[in-house]
Design an enzyme around this catalytic site. Structure first.
Site, mmCIF file in Angstrom:
data_model
loop_
_atom_site.group_PDB
_atom_site.id
_atom_site.type_symbol
_atom_site.label_atom_id
_atom_site.label_comp_id
_atom_site.label_asym_id
_atom_site.label_seq_id
_atom_site.Cartn_x
_atom_site.Cartn_y
_atom_site.Cartn_z
ATOM 1 N N CYS A 1 -1.460 -1.369 -4.312
ATOM 2 C CA CYS A 1 -2.709 -0.327 -3.674
ATOM 3 C C CYS A 1 -1.999 0.853 -3.383
ATOM 4 O O CYS A 1 -0.894 1.008 -2.910
ATOM 5 C CB CYS A 1 -3.056 -1.433 -2.488
ATOM 6 S SG CYS A 1 -4.403 -0.477 -1.691
ATOM 7 N N ASP B 1 0.800 -1.249 -0.077
ATOM 8 C CA ASP B 1 0.104 0.093 0.063
ATOM 9 C C ASP B 1 0.840 1.237 0.083
ATOM 10 O O ASP B 1 1.995 1.151 0.282
ATOM 11 C CB ASP B 1 -0.810 0.001 1.299
ATOM 12 C CG ASP B 1 -2.257 0.556 1.199
ATOM 13 O OD1 ASP B 1 -2.458 1.403 0.196
ATOM 14 O OD2 ASP B 1 -3.119 -0.199 1.557
ATOM 15 N N ASP C 1 -10.965 1.996 -2.909
ATOM 16 C CA ASP C 1 -11.771 1.719 -1.710
ATOM 17 C C ASP C 1 -13.001 1.842 -1.709
ATOM 18 O O ASP C 1 -13.720 1.477 -0.691
ATOM 19 C CB ASP C 1 -11.053 2.642 -0.406
ATOM 20 C CG ASP C 1 -9.690 2.355 -0.202
ATOM 21 O OD1 ASP C 1 -9.274 1.099 -0.479
ATOM 22 O OD2 ASP C 1 -8.928 3.048 0.330
HETATM 23 C C1 GLA Z 1 -5.735 1.480 2.193
HETATM 24 C C2 GLA Z 1 -6.117 0.490 1.270
HETATM 25 C C3 GLA Z 1 -7.157 -0.534 1.999
HETATM 26 C C4 GLA Z 1 -6.770 -0.986 3.492
HETATM 27 C C5 GLA Z 1 -6.073 0.217 4.209
HETATM 28 C C6 GLA Z 1 -5.470 -0.143 5.235
HETATM 29 O O1 GLA Z 1 -6.787 2.171 2.272
HETATM 30 O O2 GLA Z 1 -6.731 0.860 0.051
HETATM 31 O O3 GLA Z 1 -7.712 -1.455 1.416
HETATM 32 O O4 GLA Z 1 -5.689 -1.686 2.985
HETATM 33 O O5 GLA Z 1 -5.440 1.017 3.453
HETATM 34 O O6 GLA Z 1 -5.083 0.697 6.157
#
Ligand code: GLA
Length: 715
Positions: A506, A458, A528
């Site tokens: 991500c 992420d 998200d």
């Molecule tokens: C981001 C990702 C989510 C999740 C959160 C965790 O927003 O897109 O899917 O993994 O971080 O903090």
């Protein structure tokens, strides 16, 4: 031969199966663009000269408007491909052709400055069966002194100037509403879409398409010139129109020159990322299919490129940071009952990570939540027949972490300014070798010590203070590029040591989706926003440029109380890419568990067609200002023996005006058997040709209905 140099015309001709691109080597050693469009039968069919333009002392000069590589001296108002400054302050570039080489599908043209020690290589590669061409530029300092680079685009291409006005389509948005299609006429002046925050960005994606205002392209007809930039750091794409006798439109792209500077030391080379371009004479359908094929066959890391992606479960939306061994065990048991193949523990498993206020940077297991480490949970997951995956956000650090306490200078910052926090975190300077080393060791340990089959990587904030310390060069404006050289290198090193780990990119959903990162990661978290209705335009925009196999889509509980989404609707919305489940399974009744298991099995049945087949949009592309009443897509297997149609109602009322869905791409004279949600009195067998011309009416009954139809070749 995909690439030729036609001696007589002095023309470089680059051809794919259906398209061509031509560059004239002019007598004075300059490169002039002459053609980009449909492939023609004979070399003599291609124009050997650009259109004549009157010279004027008040504007860009004559043929220079058609320069293959616009540089400062011949540019008055065009976006230059290169801006630089030699050590003596000269900010001009006079490039002359030196030589070229053609090796199979690669063309390299070597140029050299008339006076200074600077060589430039223009690299082209053609991908004939994808109708794709890539371009990049390398600059080599062969002199004794440093050269300061201010801008180096990967490419800047002229569009035909005799076809009328252009329309620009691009993807814009924000967190939770990524990849919205925007369309606007190209006007005199410059239109820039860009990323400036040290990641690709939610606001714009580095993809462009241009079609004609007078004859707009549909899914199956009309001309489209399109492309994408393969880069995840700051980038820009410029569409500009210059009036000089006639309107001239160009499109260029590369690393963003905003706040960019690079010291090219003696003997060093600077290489741009690739600009991927293509032309379609048959509308937007081939635009997507060509880009998809190119990415699936030539960009995706080879280890998993041919493999189908597993169905995953991720409890982030169900429990947020509240991950404990006991609770994850329970939910894993339920996920296995659905037929899930990969169980993922998201944020919250490490350091003092109980909320987003602390812990990033400390990649060791939190013993309160996992008293005996991760092993017992991983064994449990593996015993249930699932693989185990985990979330990390390596490029970030919370001030409340052991890492930050030990190395506050590792985060981007200005020493005399209070750092601006976002989600209580700061970004680590990945250009620093010590940061790269720390992250390699931490992640290598995690992957070595555990049976981990998947990493969700992420990146959750935009940058604020873009300064740093400890960078090997004094020039801090280089870090925009060095961060990504560091990141790509780090992931490649991890992959080389742990080849069986699948990597997902991500960034708060779809903030880092581009063809640069896709050479290092296998798939994307798309958004998200997992509301199954909101997802449709997001998925449409994503699919315009990026392949279904890389687009992860979860079935969650989002907005489920507000909207009467059936499980069928939630699943079918998620069937359009890689499937995940993120709902709280403890809230599922036994009947819902049974139904969800049925849908997972259905997905597995159609998965090879969705993930390895070709995408056909069955409802017109819509921009974000429109709201059509339905959204439908088809996927046709490569060998055309099978196909799938997914159709979703977009409104909370009966679909009063059902649309017949016409599917291209099948064998015209082959009969296909149809099964699934077909409307009453519709035939159960139809030829490929009839499916294309007459189409099929799906059965969509009730509010927010959803239909799944499968087609199988007879015999
Ligand atoms: C981001 C990702 C989510 C999740 C959160 C965790 O927003 O897109 O899917 O993994 O971080 O903090």
């Amino acid at each position: 031969m995909p690439i030729q140099f036609l001696e007589e015309q002095s023309l470089f001709l680059l051809e794919t199966d259906n398209t061509a691109y031509a560059i004239l080597l002019a007598p004075h050693g300059q490169l002039i663009h002459t053609y980009w469009g449909e492939k023609l039968p004979f070399p003599d069919d291609y124009p050997g000269q650009p259109h004549n333009v009157a010279h004027s002392s008040f504007g860009t000069w004559g043929n220079d408007l058609a320069a293959e590589l616009p540089v400062p001296y011949n540019i008055l108002e065009l976006e230059p491909s290169i801006r630089l400054s030699f050590a003596d302050g000269t900010r001009d570039l006079r490039l002359k052709y030196v030589k070229h080489s053609i090796e199979g599908e690669n063309l390299t043209i070597d140029l050299k400055d008339e006076f200074y020690g600077l060589e430039l290589q223009l690299g082209y590669r053609v991908f004939p069966d994808c109708d794709i061409l890539t371009r990049r530029v390398s600059l080599i300092n062969t002199g004794q002194e440093s050269i300061r680079l201010d801008e180096v685009l990967s490419g800047n291409v002229l569009l035909p100037d005799d076809k009328g006005d252009y329309r620009f389509s691009h993807l814009s948005g924000a967190h939770m509403i990524e990849f919205q299609l925007d369309r606007e006429p190209v006007q005199p002046g410059r239109k820039v879409i860009e990323g400036r925050h040290n990641y690709t960005g939610h606001n714009h994606n580095p993809f462009f398409a241009l079609d004609l205002v007078e004859s707009p392209a549909t899914e199956t007809s009309g001309e489209v010139w399109y492309g994408a930039l393969a880069w995840s750091g700051n980038w820009k794409i410029v569409v500009e129109q210059v009036r000089s006798h006639r309107k001239r439109t160009r499109v260029g792209g590369g690393i963003n020159d905003w706040d960019f500077e690079w010291e090219l030391k003696a003997g060093e080379t600077f290489e741009t990322p690739e600009l991927v371009i293509g032309y379609s004479a048959a509308g937007f359908g081939p635009v997507s299919r060509n880009l998809h094929r190119y990415q699936l066959e030539h960009i995706l890391p080879s280890r998993f490129a041919q493999d189908l992606r597993p169905v995953l479960y991720n409890s982030w939306e169900a429990v947020l940071f509240d991950v404990t061994e006991a609770a994850q065990r329970e939910i894993a048991t339920k996920a296995a009952q659905l037929g899930v193949e990969l169980f993922v523990v998201d944020d919250g498993w490490f350091g003092e990570r109980h909320s987003d206020n602390a812990g990033l940077g400390d990649w060791t297991v939190n013993r309160q939540k996992f008293p005996d480490g991760l092993e017992p949970l991983i064994r449990h997951v593996n015993d249930l027949g699932m693989k185990f995956g985990i979330w990390v956000e390596p490029e970030m650090v919370n001030p409340d972490s052991d890492l930050y306490r030990a190395h506050p200078d590792w985060a981007y910052h200005y020493p005399n300014r209070q750092p601006t926090l976002a989600r209580t975190q700061l970004i680590l300077n990945l250009g620093r070798p010590d940061v790269q080393e720390y992250l390699f060791e931490a992640l290598d340990r995690l992957l070595t010590d555990h049976n981990i089959a998947y990493i969700k990587w992420d990146y959750n904030r935009a940058i604020a203070e873009a300064g740093g310390t400890g960078i090997p060069t004094a020039n801090r404006r280089e870090h925009w590029v060095r961060h990504y050289q560091g990141l790509y290198g780090l992931v490649d090193r991890l992959r080389a040591k742990h080849p069986d780990v699948l990597f997902e990119s991500c960034s708060g959903g779809g903030g880092r989706v581009d063809m640069g990162i896709l050479a290092h990661y296998d798939q994307f978290w798309t958004s998200d926003n997992t509301d199954p209705l909101d997802r449709l335009p997001i998925q449409q925009g994503f699919g315009l440029a990026y392949p279904a196999k890389t687009m992860f889509s979860w079935v969650t509980d989002m907005n489920n109380n507000a909207a009467p989404y059936s499980l069928r609707y939630r699943f079918l919305s998620s069937f359009m890419g890689g499937l995940g489940v993120g709902a709280n399974l403890h809230h599922f009744s036994e009947e819902q568990m049974r139904e969800a298991a049925h849908w997972v099995a259905e997905y597995k049945r159609i998965r090879p067609i969705v993930q390895a087949g070709e995408l056909y949009r069955l409802t017109p592309l819509e921009d974000h200002t429109e709201k059509k009443d339905s959204y439908a897509v088809g996927y046709v297997a490569k060998d055309k023996s099978q196909a799938v149609i997914i159709a979703l109602d977009r409104k909370s009322h009966f679909w009063r005006n059902p649309r017949r869905l016409r599917l291209e791409g099948l064998e015209p004279e082959t009969v296909y058997r149809l099964s699934g949600d077909i409307a009453e009195r519709e035939p159960a067998r139809l030829s490929g040709q009839a499916l294309r011309t007459r189409g099929i009416l799906p059965r969509l009954e009730g509010e927010l209905a959803a239909a799944l139809i499968t087609l199988e070749k007879e015999g």
